[in-house]
Design a protein around this motif. Structure first.
Motif, short mmCIF file in Angstrom:
data_model
loop_
_atom_site.label_atom_id
_atom_site.label_comp_id
_atom_site.label_asym_id
_atom_site.label_seq_id
_atom_site.Cartn_x
_atom_site.Cartn_y
_atom_site.Cartn_z
N ASN A 35 9.44 29.58 -4.78
CA ASN A 35 10.05 30.90 -4.55
C ASN A 35 9.15 32.00 -5.12
N SER A 36 9.40 33.20 -4.69
CA SER A 36 8.65 34.36 -5.19
C SER A 36 7.14 34.10 -5.14
N LEU A 37 6.69 33.65 -4.01
CA LEU A 37 5.28 33.27 -3.87
C LEU A 37 4.36 34.46 -4.03
N LYS A 38 3.22 34.20 -4.63
CA LYS A 38 2.22 35.23 -4.90
C LYS A 38 0.93 34.89 -4.16
N LEU A 39 0.07 35.88 -4.05
CA LEU A 39 -1.21 35.66 -3.38
C LEU A 39 -1.99 34.53 -4.04
N ASP A 40 -1.90 34.46 -5.37
CA ASP A 40 -2.65 33.44 -6.12
C ASP A 40 -2.13 32.03 -5.90
N ASP A 41 -0.99 31.89 -5.25
CA ASP A 41 -0.46 30.55 -4.96
C ASP A 41 -1.13 29.93 -3.72
N THR A 42 -1.95 30.70 -3.05
CA THR A 42 -2.64 30.18 -1.87
C THR A 42 -3.56 29.03 -2.25
N ALA A 43 -3.37 27.89 -1.59
CA ALA A 43 -4.16 26.69 -1.91
C ALA A 43 -3.71 25.57 -0.98
N VAL A 44 -4.46 24.48 -1.05
CA VAL A 44 -4.01 23.23 -0.45
C VAL A 44 -3.21 22.49 -1.53
N TYR A 45 -2.01 22.08 -1.18
CA TYR A 45 -1.13 21.41 -2.13
C TYR A 45 -1.09 19.91 -1.83
N TYR A 46 -1.23 19.12 -2.89
CA TYR A 46 -1.26 17.66 -2.78
C TYR A 46 -0.13 17.07 -3.62
N CYS A 47 0.52 16.04 -3.09
CA CYS A 47 1.44 15.28 -3.92
C CYS A 47 0.71 14.03 -4.43
N SER A 48 1.21 13.53 -5.53
CA SER A 48 0.53 12.42 -6.19
C SER A 48 1.55 11.53 -6.89
N VAL A 49 1.27 10.25 -6.90
CA VAL A 49 2.08 9.28 -7.65
C VAL A 49 1.14 8.49 -8.56
N GLN A 50 1.47 8.52 -9.82
CA GLN A 50 0.66 7.79 -10.81
C GLN A 50 1.38 6.53 -11.24
N ARG A 51 0.74 5.39 -11.04
CA ARG A 51 1.26 4.12 -11.52
C ARG A 51 0.36 3.63 -12.65
N PRO A 52 0.74 2.58 -13.34
CA PRO A 52 -0.05 2.15 -14.50
C PRO A 52 -1.53 1.93 -14.20
N LEU A 53 -1.86 1.45 -12.99
CA LEU A 53 -3.24 1.12 -12.72
C LEU A 53 -3.85 1.91 -11.58
N GLN A 106 0.85 -1.20 0.00
CA GLN A 106 0.00 0.00 0.00
C GLN A 106 0.88 1.24 0.00
N VAL A 107 0.57 2.17 -0.88
CA VAL A 107 1.36 3.39 -1.00
C VAL A 107 0.74 4.47 -0.12
N GLN A 108 1.59 5.16 0.63
CA GLN A 108 1.15 6.30 1.42
C GLN A 108 2.00 7.51 1.10
N LEU A 109 1.35 8.63 0.98
CA LEU A 109 2.03 9.90 0.70
C LEU A 109 1.67 10.88 1.81
N VAL A 110 2.68 11.51 2.38
CA VAL A 110 2.44 12.46 3.47
C VAL A 110 3.17 13.76 3.16
N TYR A 153 -0.12 18.98 -7.07
CA TYR A 153 -1.34 19.63 -7.49
C TYR A 153 -1.76 20.60 -6.39
N ARG A 154 -2.68 21.48 -6.72
CA ARG A 154 -3.19 22.38 -5.70
C ARG A 154 -4.67 22.67 -5.96
N GLN A 155 -5.33 23.02 -4.88
CA GLN A 155 -6.75 23.36 -4.98
C GLN A 155 -7.03 24.54 -4.09
N ALA A 156 -7.45 25.63 -4.71
CA ALA A 156 -7.84 26.83 -3.97
C ALA A 156 -9.34 26.76 -3.67
#
Length: 115
Positions: A83-101, A1-5, A37-40
């Motif tokens: 770097n050089s973060l902007k107001l529009d960068d505000t969001a929840v950021y998610y990491c993701s790993v894509q495997r074949p299935l 089982q893959v876990q990402l934190v 990825y990110r979601q505002a």
């Protein structure tokens, strides 16, 4: 089982920097792509940056030249240097790993850019 934190999110002023990390556990051999990825609020989740197994990187236009995605194979982590973060960068950021299935996601880390 893959876990990402994810970790490293927080509050930063415009122009500041943050480094997000994603600790990967489990067997991801044969993965195709790792990404951030990110979601505002009120918006759809969007791709920020990706890193293919072959080392090819891709960034959304709004972060090119400011964000850098990388992977540390020894530590089994993935990072996003912002770097050089902007107001529009505000969001929840998610990491993701894509495997074949399958695609695995972390729980997200909040990044808030505010003066």
């Amino acid at each position: 089982q893959v876990q990402l934190v994810e970790s490293g999110g927080g509050l930063v002023q415009p122009g500041g920097s943050l480094r997000l990390s994603c600790a990967v556990s489990g067997n991801i051999s044969g993965y195709l792509v790792m990404g951030w990825y990110r979601q505002a609020p009120g918006k759809q989740r969007e791709l920020v940056a990706l890193l293919t197994r072959d080392g090819i990187t891709k960034y959304r236009d709004s972060v090119k030249g400011r964000f850098t995605i990388s992977r540390d194979n020894a530590e089994n982590t993935m990072s996003l240097q912002m770097n050089s973060l902007k107001l529009d960068d505000t969001a929840v950021y998610y990491c993701s790993v894509q495997r074949p299935l399958s695609v695995d996601w972390g729980q997200g880390t909040q990044v808030t850019v505010s003066s």
